[in-house]
Write a protein that holds these residues in place. Structure first.
Motif, mmCIF file in Angstrom:
data_model
loop_
_atom_site.group_PDB
_atom_site.id
_atom_site.type_symbol
_atom_site.label_atom_id
_atom_site.label_comp_id
_atom_site.label_asym_id
_atom_site.label_seq_id
_atom_site.Cartn_x
_atom_site.Cartn_y
_atom_site.Cartn_z
ATOM 1 N N GLY A 1 -6.487 1.677 -7.288
ATOM 2 C CA GLY A 1 -6.751 2.674 -6.521
ATOM 3 C C GLY A 1 -8.236 3.326 -6.673
ATOM 4 O O GLY A 1 -8.860 2.906 -7.786
ATOM 5 N N GLU B 1 -12.937 3.890 -9.385
ATOM 6 C CA GLU B 1 -11.782 2.701 -9.432
ATOM 7 C C GLU B 1 -10.781 3.200 -10.591
ATOM 8 O O GLU B 1 -11.298 3.298 -11.594
ATOM 9 C CB GLU B 1 -12.183 1.521 -9.430
ATOM 10 C CG GLU B 1 -11.005 0.435 -9.513
ATOM 11 C CD GLU B 1 -11.360 -1.054 -9.361
ATOM 12 O OE1 GLU B 1 -10.387 -1.739 -9.199
ATOM 13 O OE2 GLU B 1 -12.583 -1.344 -9.412
ATOM 14 N N LEU C 1 -3.080 3.736 -2.881
ATOM 15 C CA LEU C 1 -3.325 2.748 -3.848
ATOM 16 C C LEU C 1 -2.598 1.568 -3.468
ATOM 17 O O LEU C 1 -1.707 1.506 -2.554
ATOM 18 C CB LEU C 1 -2.800 3.342 -5.334
ATOM 19 C CG LEU C 1 -1.475 3.838 -5.218
ATOM 20 C CD1 LEU C 1 -0.486 2.892 -5.555
ATOM 21 C CD2 LEU C 1 -1.284 4.847 -6.511
ATOM 22 N N ARG D 1 0.669 5.817 -0.196
ATOM 23 C CA ARG D 1 -0.123 7.017 0.082
ATOM 24 C C ARG D 1 0.510 7.791 -1.076
ATOM 25 O O ARG D 1 1.801 7.895 -1.137
ATOM 26 C CB ARG D 1 -0.157 7.442 1.314
ATOM 27 C CG ARG D 1 0.957 8.006 2.079
ATOM 28 C CD ARG D 1 0.574 8.647 3.384
ATOM 29 N NE ARG D 1 1.762 8.747 4.312
ATOM 30 C CZ ARG D 1 1.533 9.055 5.491
ATOM 31 N NH1 ARG D 1 0.479 8.947 5.973
ATOM 32 N NH2 ARG D 1 2.555 9.082 6.379
ATOM 33 N N ILE E 1 0.773 -1.130 0.200
ATOM 34 C CA ILE E 1 0.016 -0.023 0.067
ATOM 35 C C ILE E 1 1.036 1.137 -0.131
ATOM 36 O O ILE E 1 1.964 1.226 0.837
ATOM 37 C CB ILE E 1 -0.996 0.026 1.249
ATOM 38 C CG1 ILE E 1 -1.828 -1.433 1.169
ATOM 39 C CG2 ILE E 1 -1.772 1.382 1.239
ATOM 40 C CD1 ILE E 1 -2.837 -1.268 2.211
#
Length: 231
Positions: free
Chosen positions: A109, A129, A96, A79, A77
């Motif tokens: 994401g 999405e 994402l 940011r 993951i």
């Protein structure tokens, strides 16, 4: 698989060939394409040859470009942040997932709801999405991503920023839209690998979307250089 051992040995030795339903069961169990038993193996394209290894572009964007090392873009993951394309007084903060499958490195994401609203677009999950693929570049990586069914896409170039505090990628994002006076097409972008940090995930999930610049993570603000024009 519910197949008799004696019969299975006949399949292995070539004395017998499985019925279509049994062949489907075997291939499903091993996660393989049935063509490995139906066609000469050397004529079957591997997982990396059906996307960017078409003969027309194989020598230009072939298999090597999809081999993105884990230490360059770790799975997990992230940011990310940048200045908003539609409101240059605000930043965008989001999350994402980077994941690997069949030899490729993908991303997935969701666009921020308020950013979608500003553009008059639906804000439900499927509409927000986006997904994309990473490609290895000489000085970093690039990715191309798009929303579901979208006829526009974004391009990003990112390179590793040396940091003792974590894994950061910095670069820029560009979107495939015509030039206008009211919106931007290219902005600096930062990715921060947060892995499975629950605190970072919770904080980003709570704060993501269009945010004032001072609400972006401090190190992101530094890398984005918001007071300098993009060159």
């Amino acid at each position: 698989m519910g197949i008799n051992r004696t019969q299975y040995n006949r399949y292995l030795s070539g004395e017998s060939f499985p019925r279509p339903d049994v062949l489907h069961r075997i291939c499903g169990f091993f996660g393989k394409d049935a063509r490995i038993l139906l066609e000469p193996v050397d004529t079957i394209p591997d997982g990396n040859s059906e996307l960017l290894n078409h003969p027309a572009i194989r020598d230009f964007m072939g298999q090597n470009s999809t081999k993105v090392p884990e230490d360059v873009v770790p799975s997990g993951i992230y940011r990310f942040s940048r200045r908003s394309f539609v409101d240059d007084t605000m930043g965008v903060l989001g999350m994402l997932l980077v994941f690997r499958e069949d030899g490729y490195t993908f991303l997935r994401g969701y666009e921020a709801k308020d950013a979608m609203e500003q553009q008059g677009l639906p804000t439900n999950g499927p509409a927000r999405e986006f997904r994309g693929i990473f490609l290895l570049q000489e000085e970093g990586v690039a990715n191309i991503a798009a929303r579901r069914g979208s006829i526009t896409c974004s391009y990003q170039f990112l390179s590793r920023y040396p940091s003792m505090d974590g894994h950061f990628l910095e670069g820029y994002s560009a979107r495939s839209v015509r030039e206008t006076m009211r919106s931007r097409r290219i902005e600096r972008t930062v990715y921060e690998h947060i892995g499975h940090s629950r605190d970072a995930i919770r904080t980003t999930a709570r704060d993501q979307g269009l945010v004032p610049f001072d609400k972006l993570p401090k190190f992101h603000q530094r890398l984005l250089r918001l007071d300098e024009p993009f060159r």
